[in-house]
Design a protein around this motif. Structure first.
Motif, PDB file in Angstrom:
ATOM      1  N   GLY A  35      26.575 -16.325   0.320  1.00 55.34           N
ATOM      2  CA  GLY A  35      26.245 -15.899   1.669  1.00 55.34           C
ATOM      3  C   GLY A  35      25.804 -17.017   2.583  1.00 55.34           C
ATOM      4  N   LYS A  36      25.946 -18.278   2.146  1.00 57.82           N
ATOM      5  CA  LYS A  36      25.527 -19.404   2.965  1.00 57.82           C
ATOM      6  C   LYS A  36      26.684 -20.381   3.126  1.00 57.82           C
ATOM      7  N   LEU A  37      26.619 -21.158   4.213  1.00 56.14           N
ATOM      8  CA  LEU A  37      27.608 -22.204   4.461  1.00 56.14           C
ATOM      9  C   LEU A  37      27.034 -23.541   4.019  1.00 56.14           C
ATOM     10  N   GLU A  38      27.850 -24.355   3.353  1.00 57.37           N
ATOM     11  CA  GLU A  38      27.403 -25.673   2.916  1.00 57.37           C
ATOM     12  C   GLU A  38      28.532 -26.684   3.079  1.00 57.37           C
ATOM     13  N   GLU A  39      28.145 -27.910   3.452  1.00 56.09           N
ATOM     14  CA  GLU A  39      29.110 -28.992   3.587  1.00 56.09           C
ATOM     15  C   GLU A  39      29.267 -29.665   2.230  1.00 56.09           C
ATOM     16  N   VAL A  40      30.514 -29.744   1.753  1.00 57.07           N
ATOM     17  CA  VAL A  40      30.777 -30.367   0.459  1.00 57.07           C
ATOM     18  C   VAL A  40      31.898 -31.383   0.622  1.00 57.07           C
ATOM     19  N   SER A  41      31.950 -32.349  -0.281  1.00 56.01           N
ATOM     20  CA  SER A  41      33.033 -33.329  -0.264  1.00 56.01           C
ATOM     21  C   SER A  41      34.317 -32.672  -0.750  1.00 56.01           C
ATOM     22  N   LEU A  42      35.446 -33.275  -0.428  1.00 54.26           N
ATOM     23  CA  LEU A  42      36.724 -32.695  -0.845  1.00 54.26           C
ATOM     24  C   LEU A  42      36.833 -32.623  -2.358  1.00 54.26           C
ATOM     25  N   ASP A  43      36.293 -33.610  -3.035  1.00 52.32           N
ATOM     26  CA  ASP A  43      36.373 -33.626  -4.500  1.00 52.32           C
ATOM     27  C   ASP A  43      35.603 -32.467  -5.135  1.00 52.32           C
ATOM     28  N   ALA A  44      34.650 -31.903  -4.385  1.00 50.59           N
ATOM     29  CA  ALA A  44      33.826 -30.822  -4.934  1.00 50.59           C
ATOM     30  C   ALA A  44      34.456 -29.450  -4.775  1.00 50.59           C
ATOM     31  N   ILE A  45      35.587 -29.365  -4.077  1.00 47.70           N
ATOM     32  CA  ILE A  45      36.240 -28.075  -3.864  1.00 47.70           C
ATOM     33  C   ILE A  45      36.945 -27.648  -5.149  1.00 47.70           C
ATOM     34  N   ASP A  46      36.645 -26.439  -5.598  1.00 49.07           N
ATOM     35  CA  ASP A  46      37.255 -25.890  -6.807  1.00 49.07           C
ATOM     36  C   ASP A  46      38.238 -24.787  -6.446  1.00 49.07           C
ATOM     37  N   LEU A  47      39.081 -24.442  -7.401  1.00 48.03           N
ATOM     38  CA  LEU A  47      40.001 -23.328  -7.210  1.00 48.03           C
ATOM     39  C   LEU A  47      39.210 -22.051  -6.956  1.00 48.03           C
ATOM     40  N   GLY A  48      39.618 -21.296  -5.945  1.00 49.59           N
ATOM     41  CA  GLY A  48      38.956 -20.049  -5.626  1.00 49.59           C
ATOM     42  C   GLY A  48      37.830 -20.170  -4.634  1.00 49.59           C
ATOM     43  N   ASP A  49      37.424 -21.386  -4.270  1.00 45.94           N
ATOM     44  CA  ASP A  49      36.361 -21.553  -3.273  1.00 45.94           C
ATOM     45  C   ASP A  49      36.802 -20.980  -1.939  1.00 45.94           C
ATOM     46  N   LEU A  50      35.846 -20.371  -1.223  1.00 44.51           N
ATOM     47  CA  LEU A  50      36.122 -19.814   0.094  1.00 44.51           C
ATOM     48  C   LEU A  50      35.640 -20.810   1.143  1.00 44.51           C
ATOM     49  N   LEU A  51      36.555 -21.312   1.968  1.00 39.75           N
ATOM     50  CA  LEU A  51      36.246 -22.325   2.967  1.00 39.75           C
ATOM     51  C   LEU A  51      36.357 -21.743   4.364  1.00 39.75           C
ATOM     52  N   LEU A  52      35.532 -22.243   5.257  1.00 41.67           N
ATOM     53  CA  LEU A  52      35.602 -21.869   6.669  1.00 41.67           C
ATOM     54  C   LEU A  52      36.309 -22.990   7.427  1.00 41.67           C
ATOM     55  N   ILE A  53      37.419 -22.664   8.085  1.00 39.09           N
ATOM     56  CA  ILE A  53      38.188 -23.642   8.855  1.00 39.09           C
ATOM     57  C   ILE A  53      37.991 -23.324  10.336  1.00 39.09           C
ATOM     58  N   ARG A  54      37.229 -24.153  11.025  1.00 41.82           N
ATOM     59  CA  ARG A  54      36.930 -23.908  12.440  1.00 41.82           C
ATOM     60  C   ARG A  54      38.117 -24.332  13.313  1.00 41.82           C
ATOM     61  N   GLN A  55      38.073 -23.902  14.567  1.00 42.31           N
ATOM     62  CA  GLN A  55      39.138 -24.257  15.504  1.00 42.31           C
ATOM     63  C   GLN A  55      39.211 -25.777  15.653  1.00 42.31           C
ATOM     64  N   GLY A  56      40.427 -26.315  15.543  1.00 42.54           N
ATOM     65  CA  GLY A  56      40.633 -27.759  15.662  1.00 42.54           C
ATOM     66  C   GLY A  56      40.500 -28.520  14.362  1.00 42.54           C
ATOM     67  N   GLU A  57      39.966 -27.876  13.317  1.00 48.51           N
ATOM     68  CA  GLU A  57      39.828 -28.552  12.031  1.00 48.51           C
ATOM     69  C   GLU A  57      41.129 -28.496  11.244  1.00 48.51           C
ATOM     70  N   VAL A  58      41.230 -29.381  10.259  1.00 48.87           N
ATOM     71  CA  VAL A  58      42.420 -29.486   9.429  1.00 48.87           C
ATOM     72  C   VAL A  58      42.130 -28.896   8.060  1.00 48.87           C
ATOM     73  N   ALA A  59      43.068 -28.110   7.543  1.00 48.08           N
ATOM     74  CA  ALA A  59      42.906 -27.533   6.210  1.00 48.08           C
ATOM     75  C   ALA A  59      42.854 -28.655   5.178  1.00 48.08           C
ATOM     76  N   PRO A  60      41.740 -28.785   4.442  1.00 46.24           N
ATOM     77  CA  PRO A  60      41.597 -29.911   3.520  1.00 46.24           C
ATOM     78  C   PRO A  60      42.345 -29.723   2.206  1.00 46.24           C
ATOM     79  N   VAL A  61      42.637 -28.478   1.841  1.00 49.58           N
ATOM     80  CA  VAL A  61      43.360 -28.195   0.599  1.00 49.58           C
ATOM     81  C   VAL A  61      44.352 -27.071   0.850  1.00 49.58           C
ATOM     82  N   ASP A  62      45.304 -26.896  -0.073  1.00 45.67           N
ATOM     83  CA  ASP A  62      46.192 -25.733  -0.006  1.00 45.67           C
ATOM     84  C   ASP A  62      45.390 -24.468  -0.293  1.00 45.67           C
ATOM     85  N   GLY A  63      45.790 -23.369   0.332  1.00 50.49           N
ATOM     86  CA  GLY A  63      45.070 -22.130   0.109  1.00 50.49           C
ATOM     87  C   GLY A  63      45.784 -20.941   0.704  1.00 50.49           C
ATOM     88  N   ILE A  64      45.114 -19.801   0.702  1.00 48.64           N
ATOM     89  CA  ILE A  64      45.650 -18.583   1.321  1.00 48.64           C
ATOM     90  C   ILE A  64      44.647 -18.071   2.336  1.00 48.64           C
TER      91      ILE A  64
END
Length: 628
Positions: free
Chosen positions: A128-157
């Motif tokens: 229930g909280k938002l946290e800034e993490v490095s790209l290397d810390a992103i795991d499969l299934g993580d839910l990311l928030l992509i704001r307007q103007g930002e670039v998708a850092p990983v493949d996803g749905i």
């Protein structure tokens, strides 16, 4: 020999050679001949050692170059006590390698961070909280928030109801793509709408964008380097030199004759003239807004037979423009554009910016919109001069008027509908337009040696055919992935040298794989500019023609310098073999030959693309601050 002009070793060797020759001459002039000989020897020794190391490295890879003749002449001159001749040769050789490295390294930059578009961190939702993490810390299934103007850092749905993504850097598609919940998103795509949630389906290292990086690196490693132009004649010239020197020694019993032949044979004209031509060609091309990253790409550019060109942002402008304005009411086209552009001033959408730019280009004075409400990806509503106006997709406007019926549109075109005071009034037909002068450019390229022109795009075939109709292309390759573009380049290379022109991240691997990669540097992706051998500094594809003309002209002058230099050197070698030249005189004769071939080489600074074959290049506007 590769490397940058700032290479400390080459700078040091040149400085040592200059100091040794000058210091020895000073001592000799003051009557200290023995000390002068020692100083000359000290000036030659480092250059000779470095040269021998370079020769051994080249031989280990199967390369035989004219450097061997320079090493033989310096070593032989030292052995028989002709230290002044050796010092002159050392200076000419070190100066030549310095110039050659400058030509090779001019404007060449190592590929910086290809992932510069991708953020270093991502916003992850957890507990229930938002946290800034490095790209290397992103795991499969993580839910990311992509704001307007930002670039998708990983493949996803997409986990949100919808998302609006700009994938132009990856696929070449100009217009943003609307995705619904559950649809796949490629890393490197930019969020052009409201913030949305992305469920990671791959780690950063395994995502699409990282794969493109690996393709660029692999293609650059696989591309075989070109041999130096002068070295193509090395074996024959070396054989002639050794034969003449050996014959002179055998016939006379005087080793000085052999040394004189070797000194005259030192290929200083070849070592100096070719780099001078290349530097002059690079400088000349830069004046026309064409940055060529070194001598090898310049020479390769002169030999190109096949051109592979991307569509979006290369053949076309890379952004939507108004093709036509259709009215379905009493309002005329100018009034429809006025209302649409006035309202679109409140939006940052690429289509909105294109509409406003077109209105300004037509000299329209726009009104300030009021009570604006934008639905990202759908359209904009608001008031203009007291009228209720809606501009956007056909479904968005139809939901407002209840009566809009879309017209049939051309492949690749986008309809922007508009309603005023609850009634449909017309629509704008938007499309990515062909760059001005494209047909004339392709004609000029064919007149200057190109035998085949191929379109390579990630776009649909119907769109590509509509855009390129009448251009007379030899082939259309559509729906291509970055991997398929690389394979296309490799397939076309079987018939001869290939040039690839592109501007997006998806073009970078193919640019790296081609004999010459050309990037649109003004608005193109950083990845394509870094992977390319040539960058068009002005956002004008027509710059390619003067660049090719200059490259061909420079190569012709280089070949002339080679023929003249080799011819004069052989004549001097024969004179030395018959005893008409001492080693020192032979070294001085080489200086005269040097001046002759360098003056010829400097003609490359006067190559005029506007007067060769096609007149198109002469009509081009030049880069700011760079006169013709």
């Amino acid at each position: 020999m590769t490397g940058l002009a700032q290479d400390p070793l080459k700078v040091t060797l040149l400085a040592v050679a200059v100091a040794g020759l000058a210091g020895g001459l000073g001592l000799w002039a003051t009557g200290h001949a023995d000390l002068a000989a020692w100083v000359w020897t000290m000036g030659v020794a480092p250059v000779l050692v470095a040269l021998c190391i370079e020769i051994l490295r080249s031989l280990a890879t199967g390369d035989v170059g004219l450097d061997i003749v320079a090493a033989l002449s310096m070593a032989a001159a030292l052995l028989v006590g002709e230290t002044l001749a050796a010092a002159v040769v050392a200076l000419m050789y070190s100066g030549g390698t310095f110039l050659e490295s400058f030509a090779e390294g001019r404007a060449r930059r190592e590929m910086r961070d290809l992932l510069s578009r991708v953020p270093r961190s991502a916003t992850r939702q957890r507990a229930g909280k938002l946290e800034e993490v490095s790209l290397d810390a992103i795991d499969l299934g993580d839910l990311l928030l992509i704001r307007q103007g930002e670039v998708a850092p990983v493949d996803g749905i997409v986990e949100s109801p919808q998302a609006l993504l700009d994938q132009s850097a990856l696929t070449g598609e100009t217009l943003p793509l609307r995705l619904s919940r559950g649809m796949a998103v490629m890393s490197g795509a930019t969020n052009a709408g409201e913030a949305f949630e992305l469920r990671a389906t791959a780690r950063a290292a395994d995502s699409t964008y990282a794969g493109i990086v690996r393709l660029v690196e692999a293609a650059q490693r696989a591309k075989a380097p070109m041999a130096r132009l002068a070295d193509r004649y090395a074996l024959a010239f070396l054989g002639i030199t050794v034969a003449l020197a050996g014959a002179a020694w055998w016939a006379t019993g005087d080793p000085i004759r052999a040394v004189a032949v070797l000194v005259v044979a030192t290929p200083c004209p070849l070592i100096l003239a070719v780099p001078v031509v290349l530097v002059a060609g690079l400088s000349r091309a830069a004046r026309f807004g064409v940055l060529i990253k070194g001598g090898k790409p310049l020479e390769a550019m002169a030999r190109i037979r096949t051109l592979i060109v991307d569509k979006t942002g290369t053949l076309t402008e890379g952004q939507p423009q108004i093709r036509s304005v259709v009215t379905t009411s009493a309002l005329d086209a100018e009034q429809i554009l006025y209302f649409a552009a006035s309202l679109e001033q409140a939006s940052q959408h690429p289509v909105a910016r294109a509409v406003v730019a077109d209105a300004h280009a037509r000299g329209q004075t726009l009104s300030l919109p009021r009570q604006v409400v934008e639905t990202p990806g759908d359209g904009v509503a608001g008031q203009v001069d007291g009228h209720e106006v809606r501009v956007g997709g056909t479904a968005y406007v139809a939901a407002y008027t209840g009566s809009y019926v879309a017209e049939v549109q051309a492949p690749g075109a986008l309809l922007v509908a508009m309603a005023v005071d609850g009634k449909d009034v017309g629509y704008l037909v938007m499309a990515d337009m062909l760059r001005p002068g494209t047909a004339e450019l392709l004609k000029g390229l064919r007149e200057n040696g190109l035998a085949r022109i191929v379109l390579a795009t990630g776009d649909r075939r119907a769109v590509a055919e509509a855009v390129t109709e009448g251009l007379g292309l030899d082939a259309l390759q559509t729906d291509l992935t970055p991997e398929q573009k690389v394979q296309l380049v490799l397939d076309e290379r079987r018939a001869g040298p290939v040039m690839m022109v592109g501007d997006g991240v998806n073009d970078a691997p193919a640019l790296a794989a081609a004999d010459v990669g050309v990037a649109m540097g003004a608005r193109g992706a950083a990845a394509s500019a870094e992977a390319a051998d040539v960058v068009l500094l002005v956002d004008d594809l027509r710059r390619l023609l003067p660049g090719m003309i200059i490259a061909r002209g420079a190569r012709k002058i280089a070949l002339e310098s080679l023929v003249v230099g080799i011819g004069l050197s052989i004549a001097g070698m024969i004179a030395a073999a018959f005893g008409y030249l001492t080693p020192v005189q032979g070294a001085l004769l080489q200086e005269v030959i040097d001046v002759a071939v360098i003056l010829n080489a400097l003609r490359a600074l006067r190559i005029d693309p506007g007067q060769i074959q096609s007149g198109t290049a002469g009509e081009l506007p030049h880069a700011a601050g760079q006169p013709a």
